[in-house]
Write a protein that holds these residues in place. Structure first.
Motif, PDB file in Angstrom:
ATOM      1  N   GLY A 299       0.829  -1.217   0.000  1.00 49.40           N
ATOM      2  CA  GLY A 299       0.000   0.000   0.000  1.00 49.40           C
ATOM      3  C   GLY A 299       0.853   1.253   0.000  1.00 49.40           C
ATOM      4  O   GLY A 299       0.581   2.215  -0.727  1.00 49.40           O
ATOM      5  N   GLN A 300       1.920   1.241   0.797  1.00 49.49           N
ATOM      6  CA  GLN A 300       2.790   2.419   0.878  1.00 49.49           C
ATOM      7  C   GLN A 300       3.487   2.684  -0.457  1.00 49.49           C
ATOM      8  O   GLN A 300       3.443   3.789  -0.982  1.00 49.49           O
ATOM      9  N   VAL A 301       4.146   1.662  -0.977  1.00 57.29           N
ATOM     10  CA  VAL A 301       4.928   1.850  -2.208  1.00 57.29           C
ATOM     11  C   VAL A 301       4.000   2.244  -3.354  1.00 57.29           C
ATOM     12  O   VAL A 301       4.271   3.180  -4.115  1.00 57.29           O
ATOM     13  N   THR A 303       1.222   3.693  -3.250  1.00 55.93           N
ATOM     14  CA  THR A 303       0.681   5.035  -3.070  1.00 55.93           C
ATOM     15  C   THR A 303       1.697   6.097  -3.476  1.00 55.93           C
ATOM     16  O   THR A 303       1.354   7.076  -4.126  1.00 55.93           O
ATOM     17  N   PHE A 308      -2.074   5.626  -5.665  1.00 59.39           N
ATOM     18  CA  PHE A 308      -3.162   4.756  -5.193  1.00 59.39           C
ATOM     19  C   PHE A 308      -2.609   3.525  -4.481  1.00 59.39           C
ATOM     20  O   PHE A 308      -1.552   3.020  -4.849  1.00 59.39           O
ATOM     21  N   PRO A 309      -3.352   3.017  -3.483  1.00 57.95           N
ATOM     22  CA  PRO A 309      -2.804   1.918  -2.673  1.00 57.95           C
ATOM     23  C   PRO A 309      -2.981   0.521  -3.264  1.00 57.95           C
ATOM     24  O   PRO A 309      -2.360  -0.427  -2.785  1.00 57.95           O
TER      25      PRO A 309
ATOM     26  N   ASN B  68       2.411  10.680   2.053  1.00 56.54           N
ATOM     27  CA  ASN B  68       1.797   9.439   1.587  1.00 56.54           C
ATOM     28  C   ASN B  68       0.458   9.190   2.260  1.00 56.54           C
ATOM     29  O   ASN B  68      -0.431   8.592   1.660  1.00 56.54           O
ATOM     30  N   ARG B  71      -1.896  11.202   0.244  1.00 61.31           N
ATOM     31  CA  ARG B  71      -2.257  10.520  -1.008  1.00 61.31           C
ATOM     32  C   ARG B  71      -3.270   9.411  -0.742  1.00 61.31           C
ATOM     33  O   ARG B  71      -4.257   9.265  -1.447  1.00 61.31           O
ATOM     34  N   PHE B  72      -2.964   8.638   0.297  1.00 64.77           N
ATOM     35  CA  PHE B  72      -3.764   7.470   0.632  1.00 64.77           C
ATOM     36  C   PHE B  72      -5.217   7.847   0.935  1.00 64.77           C
ATOM     37  O   PHE B  72      -6.153   7.181   0.507  1.00 64.77           O
TER      38      PHE B  72
END
Ligand code: SF4
Ligand SMILES: [Zn+2]
Lengths: 434, 574
Positions: A299-301, A303, A308-309, B68, B71-72
């Protein structure tokens, strides 16, 4: 005899980083501090079904081939495909995930993680209401009320309670378990529930009702709560609300029982709103009990690389995200994907029949250290090193704290990172040749 | 490195560090540095008399790590196309990765879009040390730009204990260790003590309100950390986000904080204090009802003070995302605005939160906030004290910098915006009465030159011989343009540089990305006497053993996270 300290266990989202590993003759001979799950990962590596060599399906049979040949065959599938599904990527390093995303971008593929079948709805909930969380040490040092909702750490995250939650001792929580109230909300009395001070048995699929009732109670609207909600008496709900309101610091750990039950992301959305309301009275946070050790990392990378996750579609050259349309599951059910690349996942086990049937019809590339039912339908199989044991790299704990997994022993197997890099290079080469 | 020479001919150079104010000359570059002269074989770029500056340097931006979360939470931001050419989805090309976003662009878009604005260096404003790897992982994916980051110390247990126990040497040793562990460049203090109070859902109310359970005040934390900062001779001063951010009446706390640092003697030739996004901390009034600008009071103080620098935190109308280690502020924002709220408290260290919002010229509060940033820039006489920022994306996305430059350079442009405000807003600001218009020279100071001194990076933000060949050429003929009237032209020119050079490589040409080399990451390794260091380490050992959930060895960011590191060593004055 090298003894490696502070190794990270790459099994569950707890990512315990205090494992001591003894290595003799490039074999792990002793593991200290890991739980039974972690232990079996470290030793099981030598016992489970390792894929021993790259393979390509010829005349219905998987036959061993040199690595380069498997890479070439896989790259050909990718280049000839108009719509590849790249799926899995939660049991590998962030470095490999980054490369997998780049590969998806360069081939106009759609990439999704196993969150598609577990905590994906929590991402949707965060998009609705946010995610008020904390690092696990905040729970360890401060929490006096801990709620496990729809999760069973005793079995799924065995050291969670001793390291981070119920039993842990910290700066303000010097008494550990004795100074804490532990609540479990679940549909059945799990082994975790048996350890709780308070077990609340909830009717299957009625989490949202309970969340809503709790919010009413916390916000002083007790009059609107019916006599029973979700199979729980109003009195019990009021009591639970009081426990949370009067806490110094409470944390709701939620699991797939919440994210995958009826109402899905609405549940997470509700928990987030409940946390916000509780903070009017006392400190409260929420943390998702992520299963695969690096599902958080995906999810982090994803995003930061794409915005987007999960469920990212590169068909148009830029990332497009519309969960429900661009999920792994969706493109399979719609029979849109014409090729698939699966990393360390077994979609057969979790996807609907229709999706699995379609998967069996299209060319499948599998990248995995271990054989699983996906191997049975794969056309190209590329064995990978086990990250956290044979390969190093980054993983994100369930609370989004990044840790560096160590390489403990040498291996002949390529890392996921190397495999994805080689695929990118080969795809470029084939495209240029075309 | 390969020998490469470039001659930029007919550059209309604006380089305040050398006192050069739009003079036409040639610039010579060899192997990524500005040099006296180049050989005949040098590649020639004809600047054709256009405005030429050193590469821009954004010394306070949220571009790696916490962004982040933004963004999330806000996938819709990826599709926003509010600023043409600098926002929204863009497909991959041979040279560039796919891009998305406006307030929270993906990492690639951050690199490309800053470069298009002629910026070549950024400083991430907040590294939570326990999660520092994350910041560096994002840095790795931000192309072109040189990067640095500030590590958070303001609510750290070890810091507060050393301050309380009057252990200044161990405190300095801890700061040095923390910078090394997180590969940070400087000391960031956000709402000193407030992060710890937020651990219990509370806040501190000002400089002298003790932090629960730690028996220290925010003022003591600030003074303790500045002493450590100077003992270590760090290249940057302490970088302070004041207490009471976002509250009417907070300008008093801001001035009080600034005053406290008057007695500090910097051990490096730079300011003793940097106060960040002062717009959010220059509010007068006692509530949102009688809220009004506090900029005149703050500017008045700043005009008489010479020990500090500050940045604006300018507001841009439209959607923004607030993200700060000031946890309680974000919770309050979300409740007030009924907005979604993310929070991430970090054990033993700090808090943080993220809340999206939108600034509207129809809201008198937002209109006044917008005015305050500009008022500060115009009322403070000496531009060398001022860094231009929007605290991106808190006040608005960095892609709006060109628009914001026109607010500073054109009274007409301001009038246009102000004409949309209601009477109440106009009564609460002083901006309509200000006719100062900044020159290109002053703008260059605020966007690159002052950063050089502020961060002790003499090779950045100027075009002196020996400096990095980071150069921006904008499509402006300074002698032919009246920025006051032709503000639209100014905005266009700053929105897509004619050329951006990074270390002598052309990375942008005619507003398009030409090349995407990897930038450096600067971090500070401050020397501490061995005995003090080991005494400090004994204390942190206990912290890790008993309270952290990560082991000490796994806390340190490994070399592999910095593919192109520049280690800045300091000697320390113990
Ligand atoms: S709790 Fe999870 S991470 Fe920790 S040792 Fe067990 S399986 Fe590994
Ligand atoms: Zn900031």
């Amino acid at each position: 005899m090298p003894v490696i300290k502070d190794a990270v266990c790459s099994l569950c989202g707890s990512l315990c980083d205090d494992i001591t590993v003894t290595v003799e003759d490039n074999k792990i001979t002793k593991i200290e501090n890991a739980c039974i799950l972690g232990h079996s990962k470290f030793v099981g590596m030598f016992e489970h079904d390792r894929i021993e060599t790259p393979m390509i399906r010829k005349d219905g049979e998987l036959v061993p081939v040199p690595y380069e040949e498997a890479i070439e065959a896989a790259a050909k599938i990718l280049v000839n495909s108009r719509r590849t599904l790249s799926y899995g990527w939660c049991s590998t390093s962030c470095e490999a995930i980054g490369k997998a995303i780049q590969l998806a971008e360069e081939t106009g593929a759609l990439i999704d993680s196993t969150a598609n079948v577990c905590h994906g709805p929590s991402a949707l909930a965060a998009q609705e209401k946010g995610a008020p969380g904390a690092s696990l040490g905040e729970i360890k040092n401060r929490a006096d009320v801990i709620v496990f909702w729809g999760c069973n750490p005793v079995h799924a995250h065995p050291r969670h309670m001793s390291r981070y939650s119920s039993f842990s001792k910290g700066f303000f929580s010097t008494k550990g378990r004795k100074g804490r109230k532990m609540v479990v909300i679940d549909v059945r009395k799990t082994d975790t529930a048996k350890l709780a001070d308070k077990y609340v048995e909830i009717e299957q699929g009625s989490d949202l009702l309970l969340i809503t009732a709790l919010r009413s109670a916390v916000n002083g609207h007790e009059d609107v709560i019916p006599e029973t909600v979700a199979g729980i008496s109003k009195e019990e709900i009021m009591e639970l609300a009081e426990t949370l309101k009067n806490a110094q610091f409470s944390c709701i750990f939620f699991g797939m029982g919440v994210t995958q039950s009826r109402s899905k992301y609405k549940n997470g959305d509700g928990v987030s709103s409940l946390i916000s309301d509780l903070n009017q009275h006392s400190k409260s946070v929420m943390i998702g009990m992520r299963g695969h050790y690096n599902v958080t990392g995906f999810g982090q990378v994803a995003t930061w690389e794409t915005g987007f996750p999960m469920a990212i579609d590169f068909a148009r050259g830029f990332p497009y995200y519309n969960p429900g349309e661009t999920g792994a599951n969706n493109v399979l059910v719609r029979e849109e994907a014409d090729a698939a690349m699966i990393s360390a996942a077994d979609p057969g086990a979790h996807f609907p029949q229709k999706a699995v049937r379609h998967l069996a019809k299209i060319p499948v590339i599998q990248i995995d250290p271990y054989a699983n039912p996906t191997t049975e339908i794969a056309d190209v199989v590329i064995p990978a090193a086990v990250v956290g044991i044979e390969a190093e790299g980054t993983a994100y704990r369930m609370d989004a704290i990044p840790l560096r997994m160590k390489k403990l022993i040498d291996t002949e197997f390529k890392t996921d990172e190397q495999i994805t890099k080689d695929l990118i290079a080969k795809v470029r080469e084939l495209k240029e040749g075309a | 490195m390969r020998m490469s020479e470039i001659l930029i001919k007919n550059a209309n150079v604006c380089d305040p560090a050398q006192g050069i104010n739009c003079e036409t000359m040639d610039l010579c570059i060899r192997d990524g540095k500005i040099v006296e002269s180049v050989s005949e074989s040098a590649e020639v770029i004809d600047a054709a008399g256009r405005l030429t500056m050193a590469g821009g340097f954004d010394g306070h931006t949220h571009s790696a790590g916490k962004i982040n979360v933004g963004r999330f939470m806000n996938p819709n931001d990826a599709r926003r196309t509010l600023v043409p050419g600098l926002s929204g989805p863009e497909a991959r090309t041979e040279k560039t990765r796919a891009q998305v976003g406006y307030n929270t662009p993906n990492t690639y878009a951050i690199g490309y879009r800053y470069a298009k604005l002629g910026y070549t260096t950024i400083c991430e404003a907040a590294i939570p040390m326990l999660a520092a790897r994350h910041t560096h992982e994002e840095f790795k994916e931000i192309p072109i730009l040189d990067k640095m980051g500030l590590s958070l110390f303001g609510s750290n247990w070890q810091v507060m204990e050393y301050v309380r126990d009057k252990e200044p040497e161990k405190l300095a040793a801890y700061v040095a260790w923390g910078l090394k562990a997180s590969r940070g460049y400087g000391v960031k203090i956000v709402n000193a003590g407030g992060g710890e109070a937020w651990g219990w859902g509370k806040n501190v109310s000002g400089l002298y309100d003790p932090v629960p359970n730690f028996d220290v005040t925010p003022a003591e934390i600030l003074m303790g950390l500045v002493e450590a900062n100077e003992k270590l001779q760090l290249p940057h001063s302490v970088h302070v986000h004041c207490n009471n951010l976002g509250k009417p009446g907070n300008y008093e706390t801001t001035i009080e904080t600034m005053k406290m640092f008057e007695k500090v003697k910097p051990t490096v030739d730079r300011q003793a204090l940097h106060v960040t996004h002062v717009q959010f901390n220059a509010y007068a009034g006692t509530s949102w009802r009688d809220f009004e600008t506090g900029a005149p009071m703050v500017a008045d103080y700043l005009n008489g003070a010479n020990h500090l620098t500050f940045d604006l935190g300018q507001v841009i109308f439209g959607p923004a995302v607030t993200m700060t280690a000031d946890g309680p502020v974000e919770y309050a924002n979300s409740r007030m605005l009924h907005e979604k709220w993310s929070n991430q408290d970090i054990e033993l260290e700090d808090a943080s939160g993220v809340v999206p919002l939108s600034y509207s010229p129809k809201s008198f509060i937002n209109a006044v906030q917008w005015a305050i940033g500009i008022e500060l820039a115009l009322l403070v006489e000496d531009p060398w004290k001022i860094m231009f920022t929007t605290d991106s994306p808190n006040g608005g996305s960095f892609v709006n910098y060109p628009e914001a430059f026109t607010y500073l350079m054109s009274a007409k442009k301001r009038e246009q915006v102000i004409s949309g405000f209601g009477k109440m807003a106009l009564d609460r600001m002083v901006l309509p009465g200000l006719d100062r218009e900044l020159s290109f020279y002053e703008l260059a100071i605020m966007t690159r030159s002052m950063q050089s001194k502020m961060y002790s990076r003499p090779e950045k933000g100027n075009l002196k011989v020996g400096s990095d060949a980071d150069v921006a050429i904008y499509d402006i003929i300074t002698s032919d343009i009246d920025p006051s009237v032709e503000h639209e032209k100014v905005k266009q020119a700053f929105s897509g540089a004619a050329y951006t050079l990074k270390d002598g490589n052309v990375v942008v040409k005619d507003g398009k990305i030409e090349a995407t080399p990897m930038g450096r990451t600067y971090w500070v390794n401050a020397k501490v006497p061995a005995d003090i260091d080991s005494a400090m380490n004994k204390d942190t050992d206990i912290k890790f053993k008993k309270y952290y959930t990560v082991s000490k060895s796994n806390y340190m960011v490994e070399d592999s996270y910095l593919p192109n590191p520049v280690e800045i060593r300091t000697e320390g004055a113990f």
